[in-house]
Design an enzyme around this catalytic site. Structure first.
Site, mmCIF file in Angstrom:
data_model
loop_
_atom_site.group_PDB
_atom_site.id
_atom_site.type_symbol
_atom_site.label_atom_id
_atom_site.label_comp_id
_atom_site.label_asym_id
_atom_site.label_seq_id
_atom_site.Cartn_x
_atom_site.Cartn_y
_atom_site.Cartn_z
ATOM 1 N N GLY A 3 -0.779 2.542 6.608
ATOM 2 C CA GLY A 3 -0.981 1.791 7.847
ATOM 3 C C GLY A 3 -0.350 0.417 7.838
ATOM 4 C CE LYS A 4 3.501 -0.016 3.154
ATOM 5 N NZ LYS A 4 3.065 1.400 3.109
ATOM 6 C CB SER A 5 4.802 -0.016 9.696
ATOM 7 O OG SER A 5 5.687 -0.178 8.607
ATOM 8 N N GLY A 61 0.844 -1.190 0.000
ATOM 9 C CA GLY A 61 0.000 0.000 0.000
ATOM 10 C C GLY A 61 0.876 1.235 0.000
ATOM 11 C CB SER A 72 5.943 -4.171 -2.885
ATOM 12 O OG SER A 72 4.922 -4.359 -1.944
#
Length: 196
Positions: free
Chosen positions: A39-41, A34, A108
């Site tokens: 908010g991935k981490s 994303g 990514s």
């Protein structure tokens, strides 16, 4: 010894099944993709804590702990971004093959990069998590000031502003953190893992 096998150590090492039995869990890769600030981490950290509470061994790989170590020689060209993801996938595969629930939190941005990671890790072990938070919300949250710098032309090829992001076609799970709380998102992730 088979003369065609130039890596005979693999024949003598304990197997993945041995490691998974020891840990009482199955190794798997949750690949969070994303935009920056989506908010991935945050989700990976919250999921790590939930897994720890359930007695599950987990490892987070993200830009901060990878770019300052194993990939500190890479920049942000297309070639370097691809190599960054390739190295991450190779490291992640080692964790997964050891029975560790592995969480990768990386922008990514292209389907090609994510497919390369899936191929390295193995389709059966790779769960793509699309953190689909809209760019406007990501920009509002921008704690590092990167979006403002990108809009001012100070950061080149910034995903979501001056470089494209290709949304996954068939993610295992889609989470929009502008609509879902961290707790709701973690609950869905645990359900995906068969732990809730």
């Amino acid at each position: 010894m088979n003369d065609n096998n130039i890596y005979p150590i693999f024949d003598r090492m304990l197997t993945r099944a041995d490691k998974e039995r020891l840990l009482g869990q199955r190794g798997v890769m949750l690949w969070f993709t994303g935009l920056s600030g989506s908010g991935k981490s945050t989700l990976a950290i919250a999921l790590e804590r939930a897994l720890q509470e359930r007695g599950k061994l987990c490892r987070i790989l993200d830009g901060d702990n990878i770019r300052t170590g194993i990939n500190n020689n890479l920049g942000f060209s297309d070639e370097d971004r691809t190599e960054n993801i390739r190295r991450i996938a190779e490291v992640a595969k080692l964790f997964v093959d050891t029975g560790v629930i592995t969480l990768a939190a990386f922008i990514s941005p292209t389907e090609r990069m994510r497919q390369m990671a899936r191929t390295i890790i193995g389709d059966a072990d790779f769960k793509e998590i699309y953190v689909s938070t809209p760019v406007e919300e990501c920009e509002r949250r921008d704690v590092k000031g990167l979006y403002a710098k990108a809009r001012a032309g100070l950061v080149k090829n910034f995903t979501g502003i001056s470089a494209p992001f290709e949304a996954p076609a068939h993610p295992a799970l889609t989470l929009d953190t502008s609509r879902l709380s961290v707790a709701e998102s973690v609950s869905r992730l645990l359900h995906l893992l068969g732990l809730e």
